[in-house]
Write an enzyme that holds these catalytic residues in place. Structure first.
Site: not given
Ligand code: NVA
Ligand code: CP
Length: 318
Positions: A116, A143, A146, A237, A276, A304
């Site tokens: 990540r 992502h 997800q 989101d 998400c 997930r």
């Molecule tokens: N768009 C959000 C998704 C988190 C799962 C982010 O990148 O923070």
């Molecule tokens: N939806 C998701 O990826 O959640 P986290 O940021 O908690 O991993």
């Protein structure tokens, strides 16, 4: 052929999961069928330690609840071990090159990497210099894990994917991009509704349209009424993703797209709400919608685990 008729082969031609752009319709079906079977095994208490003795390194340059727990729990259920690596602690975070990090990992018998991070190019670099599967656990661009869970959730609700419409309200960022690519590839109509100037990258819209299965439509609009009409899944989101700075003008532009009870009434009567997570109640969604019977956010979060186990199994078993 449709998803219900698809017979799994147990194989993926892709070595990595960097973006759903690289995946065919059949490959996404393969992962989903595998996820359904692995989920069945969990509920039936059937052992499925197919990755016994394997180690998944999990590199995090951003925070996580769901991704960390589901990968960690998932690899354990598959008989393997997780290795959590925060970039705050490892030398990668102090500038050690990715190409050195991945070659060291291989020497120490790491079998797969989940990462990540911010830049999608970091994943390409890992994939270029290493020989082990690389799984995208979120970048600024995509992502994919997800979205596999999201599609599985839509399937569980409706028993079919083709012709179902998912509408996403918000910025054209990682979630919108992966939803477009993934939903279109499995034959779902997908609509991204963003304020002017905050829409998705046209190149990704184009790629989603090119990869669409069975006449699935990919629409980009700022018209809320057009977007919500006929939606079977309503998705949103956060206004500000990880790594972004708060901007009052952006918040003002996104606020009319808040998913609230009024908006849900305009969707298909059977529509579900997806997110998400984490969610910011009172911003992109109301507490009322989050807690309503239409909200499928917790089955979605659970999925997930099942979707990612399928990805790990298919990429790491050989
Ligand atoms: N768009 C959000 C998704 C988190 C799962 C982010 O990148 O923070
Ligand atoms: N939806 C998701 O990826 O959640 P986290 O940021 O908690 O991993």
């Amino acid at each position: 052929m449709d998803f219900n008729a698809y017979k799994p082969t147990g194989k993926l031609s892709n070595k990595h999961m960097l973006t759903l752009m690289d995946y065919s319709t059949e490959e996404i079906w393969e992962i989903l069928k595998c996820a359904i079977e692995l989920k069945r095994k969990v509920y039936a208490h059937e052992k499925h330690e197919y990755l016994a003795g394997k180690t998944l390194a999990m590199i995090f340059a951003k925070s996580s609840t769901r991704t960390r727990i589901s990968f960690e729990q998932g690899i354990k259920q598959l008989g393997g071990s997780p290795l959590f690596l925060s970039t705050n602690d490892i030398q990668l975070g102090r500038g050690e090159p990715i190409r050195d990090t991945v070659r060291v990992m291989e020497r120490m018998n790491i079998d797969g990497i989940m990462i990540r991070t911010f830049k999608q190019s970091d994943l390409n670099e890992l994939a270029k210099w290493g020989h082990i599967p690389v799984i995208n656990g979120l970048t600024d661009d995509f992502h994919p894990c997800q979205v596999l869970a999201d599609i599985l959730t839509v399937y569980e609700k409706f028993g079919t994917l083709e012709g179902k419409k998912l509408t996403f309200f918000g910025e054209g960022f990682n979630m919108a991009n992966s939803l477009m690519l993934g939903c279109a590839k499995v034959g779902m109509d997908v609509c991204i509704c963003s304020p002017e100037g905050l829409g998705p990258d046209p190149a990704i819209v184009e790629a989603a349209r090119k990869g669409a299965f069975g006449g699935a439509k990919v629409t980009v609009t700022s018209d809320i009424d057009e977007a919500i009409k006929g939606a079977h899944a309503v998705y949103t989101d956060v206004f500000f993703s990880m790594g972004q700075t708060k901007d009052p003008a952006k918040e003002k532009a996104l606020m009319p797209m808040q998913v609230n009870a009024e908006m849900m009434k305009k969707a298909d009567p059977d529509a579900i709400f997806l997110h998400c997570l984490p969610a910011h109640r009172g911003e992109e969604v109301t507490d009322e919608v989050m807690e309503s019977p239409q909200s499928w956010i917790f089955p979605e979060a659970e999925n997930r685990l099942h979707a990612q186990k399928a990805v790990m199994y298919l990429l790491m078993k050989d």
